[in-house]
Design a protein around this motif. Structure first.
Motif, PDB file in Angstrom:
ATOM      1  N   MET A   1       3.964  -1.026   1.435  1.00  0.00           N
ATOM      2  CA  MET A   1       3.510  -1.845   2.545  1.00  0.00           C
ATOM      3  C   MET A   1       4.687  -2.512   3.240  1.00  0.00           C
ATOM      4  O   MET A   1       4.729  -2.579   4.451  1.00  0.00           O
ATOM      5  CB  MET A   1       2.509  -2.884   2.021  1.00  0.00           C
ATOM      6  N   ASN A   2       5.647  -3.003   2.469  1.00  0.00           N
ATOM      7  CA  ASN A   2       6.810  -3.678   3.034  1.00  0.00           C
ATOM      8  C   ASN A   2       7.663  -2.706   3.854  1.00  0.00           C
ATOM      9  O   ASN A   2       8.168  -3.055   4.910  1.00  0.00           O
ATOM     10  CB  ASN A   2       7.640  -4.303   1.914  1.00  0.00           C
ATOM     11  N   LEU A   3       7.829  -1.474   3.368  1.00  0.00           N
ATOM     12  CA  LEU A   3       8.601  -0.461   4.085  1.00  0.00           C
ATOM     13  C   LEU A   3       7.937  -0.128   5.423  1.00  0.00           C
ATOM     14  O   LEU A   3       8.617   0.039   6.436  1.00  0.00           O
ATOM     15  CB  LEU A   3       8.743   0.794   3.224  1.00  0.00           C
ATOM     16  N   ARG A   4       6.630  -0.069   5.396  1.00  0.00           N
ATOM     17  CA  ARG A   4       5.893   0.224   6.633  1.00  0.00           C
ATOM     18  C   ARG A   4       6.137  -0.878   7.669  1.00  0.00           C
ATOM     19  O   ARG A   4       6.369  -0.599   8.844  1.00  0.00           O
ATOM     20  CB  ARG A   4       4.395   0.339   6.350  1.00  0.00           C
ATOM     21  N   ASN A   5       6.099  -2.131   7.263  1.00  0.00           N
ATOM     22  CA  ASN A   5       6.341  -3.244   8.186  1.00  0.00           C
ATOM     23  C   ASN A   5       7.756  -3.193   8.758  1.00  0.00           C
ATOM     24  O   ASN A   5       7.972  -3.468   9.936  1.00  0.00           O
ATOM     25  CB  ASN A   5       6.105  -4.581   7.485  1.00  0.00           C
ATOM     26  N   CYS A   7       9.623  -0.485   9.164  1.00  0.00           N
ATOM     27  CA  CYS A   7       9.693   0.642  10.092  1.00  0.00           C
ATOM     28  C   CYS A   7       9.013   0.317  11.420  1.00  0.00           C
ATOM     29  O   CYS A   7       9.539   0.624  12.487  1.00  0.00           O
ATOM     30  CB  CYS A   7       9.066   1.886   9.479  1.00  0.00           C
ATOM     31  N   VAL A   8       7.860  -0.295  11.365  1.00  0.00           N
ATOM     32  CA  VAL A   8       7.145  -0.670  12.585  1.00  0.00           C
ATOM     33  C   VAL A   8       7.949  -1.701  13.376  1.00  0.00           C
ATOM     34  O   VAL A   8       8.064  -1.616  14.598  1.00  0.00           O
ATOM     35  CB  VAL A   8       5.727  -1.195  12.254  1.00  0.00           C
TER      36      VAL A   8
END
Length: 91
Positions: A1-5, A7-8
């Motif tokens: 979840m943290n990686l997704r944030n 990247c976004v």
């Protein structure tokens, strides 16, 4: 979840800051008065070039001079920058 944030967030930052890196020489509205054709391939004669340059606001003139003095920025606009230099663009 943290990686997704992350990247976004990085993608959003890139989209927002992208136009900031475009200079005065990269804006078609700034460059159009100096060319005879709509494809901006043929430069106007020096007399017309000078008239168009002097008709621009001083801020745009200074921005163009600054970019023409930067070797990396002026390379794709060599003919244009040569004319700016001839008008006293080398400060």
């Amino acid at each position: 979840m943290n990686l997704r944030n992350i990247c976004v967030g990085a993608m959003a930052l890139a989209m927002v800051s992208g136009p900031v890196f475009a200079g005065a020489l990269d804006e078609p509205d700034n460059m159009a008065p100096f060319f005879t054709d709509s494809g901006m391939m043929k430069m106007k004669p020096m007399e017309e070039f000078k008239a168009a340059f002097m008709a621009m606001p001083m801020e745009k003139q200074e921005a163009m001079k600054k970019e023409c003095n930067d070797a990396a920025m002026s390379k794709p606009h060599a003919e244009f920058c040569a004319n700016v230099q001839a008008l006293g663009g080398a400060n």
